[in-house]
Design a protein around this motif. Structure first.
Motif, mmCIF file in Angstrom:
data_model
loop_
_atom_site.group_PDB
_atom_site.id
_atom_site.type_symbol
_atom_site.label_atom_id
_atom_site.label_comp_id
_atom_site.label_asym_id
_atom_site.label_seq_id
_atom_site.Cartn_x
_atom_site.Cartn_y
_atom_site.Cartn_z
ATOM 1 N N ARG A 140 76.877 127.178 -78.313
ATOM 2 C CA ARG A 140 77.032 128.270 -77.585
ATOM 3 C C ARG A 140 75.489 128.747 -76.905
ATOM 4 N N LYS A 141 74.373 127.896 -77.661
ATOM 5 C CA LYS A 141 72.976 127.802 -76.908
ATOM 6 C C LYS A 141 72.974 127.213 -75.690
ATOM 7 N N ILE A 142 73.678 126.121 -75.676
ATOM 8 C CA ILE A 142 73.755 125.133 -74.176
ATOM 9 C C ILE A 142 74.398 126.156 -73.158
ATOM 10 N N MET A 143 75.722 126.823 -73.521
ATOM 11 C CA MET A 143 76.512 127.642 -72.571
ATOM 12 C C MET A 143 75.624 128.844 -72.122
ATOM 13 N N PHE A 144 74.771 129.641 -73.093
ATOM 14 C CA PHE A 144 73.973 130.573 -72.703
ATOM 15 C C PHE A 144 72.781 130.253 -71.767
ATOM 16 N N ILE A 194 63.853 131.150 -70.913
ATOM 17 C CA ILE A 194 64.764 131.034 -72.161
ATOM 18 C C ILE A 194 64.294 130.395 -73.177
ATOM 19 N N PHE A 195 64.331 131.333 -74.367
ATOM 20 C CA PHE A 195 63.539 130.707 -75.686
ATOM 21 C C PHE A 195 64.485 130.428 -76.483
ATOM 22 N N PHE A 196 64.421 128.995 -76.905
ATOM 23 C CA PHE A 196 65.248 128.675 -78.075
ATOM 24 C C PHE A 196 64.524 128.782 -79.422
ATOM 25 N N VAL A 240 67.380 132.941 -77.392
ATOM 26 C CA VAL A 240 68.607 132.234 -78.093
ATOM 27 C C VAL A 240 68.286 132.180 -79.457
ATOM 28 N N GLY A 241 68.923 132.926 -80.259
ATOM 29 C CA GLY A 241 68.674 132.459 -81.828
ATOM 30 C C GLY A 241 69.306 131.442 -82.362
#
Length: 194
Positions: A176-180, A122-124, A168-169
């Motif tokens: 939304r990032k956290i939920m993804f 998972i790439f933030f 994760v853009g």
């Protein structure tokens, strides 16, 4: 015996990774164990950063080895949980002052072996890629926004070669990032339990 699952959470400095991991830990506490970031453990323990190429290489080799050992500790301590790694062994490639082949020769491994250690990535994306402030709650981080954006691109180039790479853009809301991220971790668990 089932293979223990491992997910890497990575990305450039200022992507929200540290905060996300804390929330993952709270939300999925019964299902996951977090492997701490080796670089933070090392730098918080008193190792100082250097611009000397020789020192950077020695430090990156130490981080690579420590990362593997931290993962091994958590595997043994939490054999029934999915491991969520705060960065992975391939992160060192973005910081390495030489070629990829030089890196793997120095750490006595190869890309295929290291990428196979992890079931998903998972790439933030760093906020620095769009010019936003990346003030961090991690005292071991000291990159400028320009350095963070460059590191983000290097890390993305390395990790996007993983067959289960989830980007994760930075433009996404943090919620939304956290939920993804949580959904991705749950999907990895569910895919394995089928």
């Amino acid at each position: 015996m089932k293979k223990q699952l491992k997910v890497v959470v990575t990305g450039g400095p200022g992507g929200g990774k540290t905060t996300a991991l804390d929330l993952f830990r709270r939300e999925l506490c019964q299902q996951i164990a977090v492997v701490p970031e080796a670089a933070t453990v090392l730098f918080a323990g008193g190792i100082t950063r250097s611009h000397s190429e020789h020192v950077v290489k020695v430090v990156q080799k130490a981080i690579f080895s420590l990362q593997k050992n931290l993962e091994d500790i958590q595997e043994k301590q939490y054999p029934d949980k999915l491991l969520v790694c705060d960065r992975g062994t391939l992160d060192g490639l973005a910081y390495w002052p030489g070629s990829e082949s030089d890196f793997f020769r120095e750490v006595d491994s190869n890309f295929e072996h290291e990428v196979a250690r992890y079931d998903a990535v998972i790439f933030f994306e760093s906020a620095a890629t769009t010019g936003h402030d990346i003030t961090s709650n991690n005292p071991a981080r000291n990159e400028s926004s320009e350095q963070a954006a460059k590191l983000d691109k290097k890390l993305q180039k390395v990790w996007s070669r993983h067959p289960h790479f989830y980007f994760v853009g930075n433009s996404e809301s943090f919620v939304r990032k956290i939920m993804f991220g949580i959904m991705t971790i749950e999907n990895v668990i569910n895919r394995h339990n089928r």
